[in-house]
Design an enzyme around this catalytic site. Structure first.
Site: not given
Ligand SMILES: Nc1ncc2ncn(CCCCCNC(=O)c3cc(-c4ccc(F)cc4)cc(O)c3O)c2n1
Ligand SMILES: [Mg+2]
Length: 214
Positions: A141, A144, A169-170, A199
């Site tokens: 999660d 992506k 997820d996603n 969500e």
């Molecule tokens: N490599 C590494 N290692 C470790 C880490 N820890 C954090 N990160 C970075 C994680 C950054 C966030 C990731 N999640 C999402 O981007 C996400 C976005 C939406 C979404 C957004 C805007 C909209 F309009 C609609 C939907 C919905 C979701 O359910 C999502 O999960 C890492 N990276």
């Molecule tokens: Mg997510």
């Protein structure tokens, strides 16, 4: 300095949730994020799919990429058997610190280890630094674009065993097309798609389960 949205979520949990009751923490976050401020927790609809896959996996060692405020970590850890553990990786120090406090309120600090860093840097350290041999369940999660390379890295490092279950997820929104292309064409993975919704929104989304066949 204005508080962050994540700090406001912590405030709401701290004020409204029942200490030591994971369900009340989950309900509090879902209520806040559906009524006050949207946030990227897996949420209550996709959360039921997550619950079912975790129960199917019944993992001793579970791994999560992207802790955020700890919502899915609590969802997973509340279902784990007594000696089972969840390792969750988060690179944003503010999110990691807020997640630590929310997980403490849920009473699950003994079952969950938050590891601060980037998944690609942490994965190779799991064996030596965290005594991980095999991973039974992985929840993806985080970024992506990291789903695919990190799945390959897990396999290369030898953490997957016959029957290890990955859940991502996603798959639809924001989407992880390279991961889907890779995992569905790879002979060692048996994939299942679970259509759902983003969500707290009426937007289409989905989760993908991939069982490693060894
Ligand atoms: N490599 C590494 N290692 C470790 C880490 N820890 C954090 N990160 C970075 C994680 C950054 C966030 C990731 N999640 C999402 O981007 C996400 C976005 C939406 C979404 C957004 C805007 C909209 F309009 C609609 C939907 C919905 C979701 O359910 C999502 O999960 C890492 N990276
Ligand atoms: Mg997510």
């Amino acid at each position: 300095m204005d508080q962050s949205k994540e700090q406001r979520i912590l405030n709401s949990v701290s004020y409204n949730a029942v200490k030591g009751d994971p369900e009340s923490v989950l309900d509090c976050i879902d209520n806040y994020c559906s009524q006050k401020e949207w946030a990227m927790n897996v949420g209550d609809e996709k959360g039921v799919i997550l619950d079912k896959v975790v129960e199917e996996a019944d993992p001793t060692i579970a791994l999560e990429f992207g802790t955020y405020v700890g919502y899915s970590a609590i969802r997973i850890a509340r279902l784990l058997k007594p000696n089972a553990r969840l390792l969750t990786i988060e690179f944003n120090p503010e999110f990691a610190s807020i997640a630590r406090e929310i997980i403490e309120i849920a009473g699950l600090s003994e079952k969950i280890t938050i590891i601060e860093g980037h998944s690609q840097d942490i994965i190779p350290q799991l064996r030596e630094k965290y005594q991980v041999d095999k991973v039974d369940f992985v929840f993806l999660d985080h970024w992506k674009e990291r789903y695919c390379p990190d799945t390959i890295l897990l396999e290369e490092c030898g953490y997957l065993r016959k029957g290890s279950i990955l859940l991502a997820d996603n798959i639809v929104y924001p989407g992880a097309p390279d991961f889907i292309k890779y995992i569905r064409s790879h002979k060692s993975f048996d994939c299942t798609n679970y259509p759902s919704h983003l969500e707290y929104m009426k937007v289409e989304d989905a989760m993908e389960k991939a069982v490693y066949m060894g």
